[in-house]
Motif scaffolding. Structure first.
Motif, PDB file in Angstrom:
ATOM      1  N   ALA A 118       0.815  -1.217   0.000  1.00 47.46           N
ATOM      2  CA  ALA A 118       0.000   0.000   0.000  1.00 47.46           C
ATOM      3  C   ALA A 118       0.848   1.265   0.000  1.00 47.46           C
ATOM      4  O   ALA A 118       0.456   2.277  -0.599  1.00 47.46           O
ATOM      5  CB  ALA A 118      -0.944  -0.005   1.206  1.00 47.46           C
ATOM      6  N   MET A 119       2.005   1.228   0.658  1.00 49.23           N
ATOM      7  CA  MET A 119       2.830   2.428   0.792  1.00 49.23           C
ATOM      8  C   MET A 119       4.099   2.357  -0.058  1.00 49.23           C
ATOM      9  O   MET A 119       5.080   3.043   0.210  1.00 49.23           O
ATOM     10  CB  MET A 119       3.191   2.641   2.264  1.00 49.23           C
ATOM     11  CG  MET A 119       1.999   2.840   3.177  1.00 49.23           C
ATOM     12  SD  MET A 119       2.473   3.368   4.840  1.00 49.23           S
ATOM     13  CE  MET A 119       3.183   4.981   4.516  1.00 49.23           C
ATOM     14  N   ARG A 120       4.038   1.532  -1.096  1.00 49.86           N
ATOM     15  CA  ARG A 120       5.214   1.347  -1.947  1.00 49.86           C
ATOM     16  C   ARG A 120       5.695   2.668  -2.555  1.00 49.86           C
ATOM     17  O   ARG A 120       6.883   2.981  -2.552  1.00 49.86           O
ATOM     18  CB  ARG A 120       4.894   0.357  -3.041  1.00 49.86           C
ATOM     19  CG  ARG A 120       6.036   0.074  -4.002  1.00 49.86           C
ATOM     20  CD  ARG A 120       5.531  -0.614  -5.243  1.00 49.86           C
ATOM     21  NE  ARG A 120       4.765  -1.801  -4.921  1.00 49.86           N
ATOM     22  CZ  ARG A 120       3.712  -2.218  -5.614  1.00 49.86           C
ATOM     23  NH1 ARG A 120       3.292  -1.535  -6.656  1.00 49.86           N
ATOM     24  NH2 ARG A 120       3.068  -3.319  -5.282  1.00 49.86           N
ATOM     25  N   GLN A 121       4.753   3.453  -3.092  1.00 54.08           N
ATOM     26  CA  GLN A 121       5.142   4.701  -3.751  1.00 54.08           C
ATOM     27  C   GLN A 121       5.724   5.705  -2.761  1.00 54.08           C
ATOM     28  O   GLN A 121       6.672   6.434  -3.083  1.00 54.08           O
ATOM     29  CB  GLN A 121       3.935   5.307  -4.474  1.00 54.08           C
ATOM     30  CG  GLN A 121       3.465   4.513  -5.679  1.00 54.08           C
ATOM     31  CD  GLN A 121       4.541   4.390  -6.747  1.00 54.08           C
ATOM     32  OE1 GLN A 121       5.123   5.372  -7.179  1.00 54.08           O
ATOM     33  NE2 GLN A 121       4.817   3.159  -7.172  1.00 54.08           N
ATOM     34  N   ALA A 122       5.180   5.735  -1.558  1.00 54.77           N
ATOM     35  CA  ALA A 122       5.723   6.638  -0.540  1.00 54.77           C
ATOM     36  C   ALA A 122       7.156   6.252  -0.193  1.00 54.77           C
ATOM     37  O   ALA A 122       8.026   7.118  -0.018  1.00 54.77           O
ATOM     38  CB  ALA A 122       4.844   6.608   0.707  1.00 54.77           C
ATOM     39  N   ARG A 129       5.731  -4.291 -15.494  1.00 58.52           N
ATOM     40  CA  ARG A 129       5.675  -2.836 -15.334  1.00 58.52           C
ATOM     41  C   ARG A 129       4.237  -2.318 -15.371  1.00 58.52           C
ATOM     42  O   ARG A 129       3.915  -1.316 -14.707  1.00 58.52           O
ATOM     43  CB  ARG A 129       6.519  -2.151 -16.401  1.00 58.52           C
ATOM     44  CG  ARG A 129       6.077  -2.395 -17.828  1.00 58.52           C
ATOM     45  CD  ARG A 129       6.816  -1.514 -18.820  1.00 58.52           C
ATOM     46  NE  ARG A 129       6.495  -1.870 -20.189  1.00 58.52           N
ATOM     47  CZ  ARG A 129       5.374  -1.516 -20.816  1.00 58.52           C
ATOM     48  NH1 ARG A 129       4.474  -0.788 -20.173  1.00 58.52           N
ATOM     49  NH2 ARG A 129       5.152  -1.889 -22.063  1.00 58.52           N
ATOM     50  N   GLN A 130       3.369  -2.983 -16.139  1.00 58.19           N
ATOM     51  CA  GLN A 130       1.965  -2.545 -16.222  1.00 58.19           C
ATOM     52  C   GLN A 130       1.271  -2.626 -14.868  1.00 58.19           C
ATOM     53  O   GLN A 130       0.341  -1.865 -14.592  1.00 58.19           O
ATOM     54  CB  GLN A 130       1.193  -3.397 -17.248  1.00 58.19           C
ATOM     55  CG  GLN A 130       1.627  -3.181 -18.691  1.00 58.19           C
ATOM     56  CD  GLN A 130       2.775  -4.075 -19.104  1.00 58.19           C
ATOM     57  OE1 GLN A 130       3.434  -4.686 -18.241  1.00 58.19           O
ATOM     58  NE2 GLN A 130       3.032  -4.180 -20.392  1.00 58.19           N
ATOM     59  N   ASP A 131       1.721  -3.551 -14.011  1.00 55.82           N
ATOM     60  CA  ASP A 131       1.131  -3.718 -12.681  1.00 55.82           C
ATOM     61  C   ASP A 131       1.853  -2.900 -11.617  1.00 55.82           C
ATOM     62  O   ASP A 131       1.438  -2.894 -10.457  1.00 55.82           O
ATOM     63  CB  ASP A 131       1.164  -5.194 -12.282  1.00 55.82           C
ATOM     64  CG  ASP A 131       0.376  -6.067 -13.249  1.00 55.82           C
ATOM     65  OD1 ASP A 131      -0.670  -5.604 -13.752  1.00 55.82           O
ATOM     66  OD2 ASP A 131       0.828  -7.204 -13.514  1.00 55.82           O
ATOM     67  N   ALA A 132       2.912  -2.232 -12.013  1.00 50.88           N
ATOM     68  CA  ALA A 132       3.715  -1.482 -11.046  1.00 50.88           C
ATOM     69  C   ALA A 132       3.619   0.023 -11.247  1.00 50.88           C
ATOM     70  O   ALA A 132       4.428   0.772 -10.713  1.00 50.88           O
ATOM     71  CB  ALA A 132       5.179  -1.915 -11.150  1.00 50.88           C
TER      72      ALA A 132
END
Length: 580
Positions: free
Chosen positions: A256-260, A469-472
């Motif tokens: 959930a907080m991967r981008q952060a 990459r499409q899922d990331a």
């Protein structure tokens, strides 16, 4: 402060150096350039001259031959001095050695490199702060022989490379595949494997973080299939333990907080990345390497060919001992070449001279089983090996900065050796200091420490690098928008290098655009970083982020998608896909 008015206790050069380092790696501080009132590139030859004068190696007390202060020297005069070519029967003397007796000119086979002298760390001036606070010293050690050696062999039968007389044509945008053999004398390591590469024209606006003279470059990914003894695995052990300890709730939080977490890691890497550049660039050593390359009119000597022949023999021996079907580890990197004046560039490729010395740089990030980073500088030679019918690239590195994961944590060192691997004189320490002025240091350390703490507070997502990459976060429309986003990021980096200035208010919308571009780069780059073994505990850490941003920022915007589109082009060896 008023760097341009002389009213400050800081010199104009110091003001620019401080602001450029902070602004280049921390966009929020780019407005510092406007306050300093100066411009330029921290990798420029003018910076080289200023640093040599500060270290006492510039001659004449920071003055040119006419007695003018270095800040007033015409750039063309310095360029002429650095680029001069000496007579074939003379050894070039760096400025700090011209009053001494010349070094002997007889050829000699270089002895194996070994540490000879560990220099004091100039009262702790050279260090890396990966967490924003703790100072990891980066002492300088002098060695005998080359500090590292690399040989890459691209078979002509299986690569789109054409040899024609004294030149070789290398197309842009095509994936090359060959064998490599490496000697890391600073770590007493040898390895052999497969090298995947793509040639491109290095972005010159903004200038490369490594050198303002590079043009030809190779994006690369290496897979190690032979390594005598046991490979270091401190990172592997640490990550396996961390992944095993994650609860289901922590795994959900990691996703959930991967981008952060990525954002925080990118911020941390951007700060200590500037320290790495300073700790890994010794201006006297850079000049010595360039002078050596220019010597003999760029021609190779018998002693240098002996190094190439020995490396070929080592590669054959290591290949014969290789039994592994899957690699022990992989690394990404970039090789950059100076001396574009001896190359012929077209829209589709480049002709490189054979048997001619060229200045080379390499940045390398190893991911598994042990994280490490190197920034190396030395000489390269392209040659046609008629026995193997291959284009061979040999690089003898005379300097390397290393950052390696170890039991106590990351350790760093900077090693230098003779530019020719033999007798070439080694100059005194001339790296830029890692110490920031008091008015900048608290801000930089506070920001770096905050983003590091933020990153550490979020669990690691160990599934991320195995996603498509499409899922990331990188669907096809994102991939197609990368050229425009890359141009936005490069424009901001150009501002940070002093070609334009922004007010603090103007920086606010640019920060948003820079963030969007950086996230696009990172989310799409997982294809480039894809591990080759599904059982590996791997992460997208700050070192990998720094390496990816370096590679992509060197590319022209329209070339970015070619690097990150699909992992298959980087993880296929001899027709077999290693990753799944």
């Amino acid at each position: 402060f008023e760097g341009h008015s002389g009213s400050s206790t800081l010199s104009n050069g110091t003001a620019f150096h401080t602001c450029a380092m902070v602004a280049k790696w921390l966009p929020l501080a780019a407005a510092c350039l406007a306050w300093a009132g100066v411009g330029g590139d921290s990798n420029s030859d003018a910076q080289l001259q200023q640093q040599q004068c500060r270290s006492g190696s510039g001659g004449g007390g920071c003055a040119d031959d006419s007695g003018a202060p270095a800040d007033e020297v015409d750039a063309s005069l310095l360029q002429a001095r650095v680029d001069r070519v000496v007579a074939a029967d003379a050894w070039p003397e760096p400025r700090w050695r011209r009053e001494r007796a010349p070094a002997p000119a007889e050829p000699c086979t270089p002895a194996p490199a070994r540490p000879s002298k560990l220099a004091p760390d100039s009262a702790g001036e050279h260090f890396i702060q990966m967490d924003g606070k703790t100072k990891t010293p980066a002492p300088r050690q002098e060695m005998q022989g080359f500090v590292r050696e690399l040989l890459i062999k691209y078979p002509l039968r299986s690569n789109p490379i054409k040899v024609n007389g004294k030149t070789a044509y290398i197309p842009f945008g095509s994936i090359l595949e060959g064998e490599y053999s490496r000697n890391a004398h600073t770590q007493d390591q040898q390895d052999y494997g497969v090298e995947k590469a793509m040639a491109f024209v290095s972005n010159d606006n903004p200038k490369s973080m490594l050198s303002d003279r590079v043009k030809l470059a190779f994006a690369e990914k290496s897979h190690t299939f032979y390594f005598p003894g046991e490979m270091p695995h401190v990172t592997k052990d640490r990550l396996v333990a961390d992944q095993s300890a994650q609860s289901p709730e922590m795994k959900q939080q990691a996703t959930a907080m991967r981008q952060a977490k990525l954002t925080a890691l990118a911020g941390s890497a951007s700060v200590y990345g500037g320290q790495i550049v300073n700790a890994g660039k010794d201006w006297n050593q850079i000049e010595a390497i360039r002078e050596f390359v220019a010597s003999e009119g760029g021609a190779m000597t018998q002693a240098l060919w002996q190094n190439v022949d020995r490396s070929n023999s080592e590669l054959k021996q290591r290949a014969a001992k290789t039994t592994a079907k899957t690699p022990f580890g992989s690394s990404i990197g970039c090789i950059h070449f100076e001396n574009p004046e001896v190359m012929n560039f077209t829209a589709d490729g480049v002709q490189v001279p054979l048997d001619h010395k060229i200045v080379a740089w390499r940045g390398r990030v190893a991911q598994y089983p042990n994280e490490e980073y190197q920034m190396s500088n030395g000489f390269a030679v392209f040659s046609h090996n008629t026995e193997s019918d291959s284009l061979d690239v040999y690089i003898g590195f005379a300097s390397v900065f290393e950052l390696v994961d170890a039991i106590p944590g990351m350790v760093a060192k900077f090693s230098v050796g003779p530019a020719d691997g033999d007798k070439w004189p080694i100059g005194p320490e001339s790296r830029n200091s890692s110490v920031l002025p008091p008015f900048v240091a608290p801000f930089v350390e506070a920001v770096s420490s905050a983003v590091h703490t933020m990153a550490e507070s979020v669990p690691t997502d160990y599934t991320y690098l195995r996603l498509e990459r499409q899922d990331a976060g990188c669907p096809d429309d994102m991939l197609s928008s990368l050229p425009g986003q890359s141009q936005t990021m490069l424009d901001l980096m150009r501002v940070a290098q002093g070609e334009a200035v922004m007010s603090p208010l103007e920086m606010i919308p640019s920060m948003g655009a820079a963030y969007q571009s950086a996230m696009g780069w990172l989310n799409c780059a997982i294809e480039f970083l894809r591990p080759v073994n599904n059982n590996e505990s791997v992460r997208f850490g700050s070192l990998q982020i720094m390496g990816v941003i370096h590679v992509i920022s060197e590319l022209l915007p329209n070339d970015v998608a070619k690097i990150v589109a699909a992992h298959e082009v980087w993880n296929t060896v001899n027709g077999t896909l290693l990753s799944r």
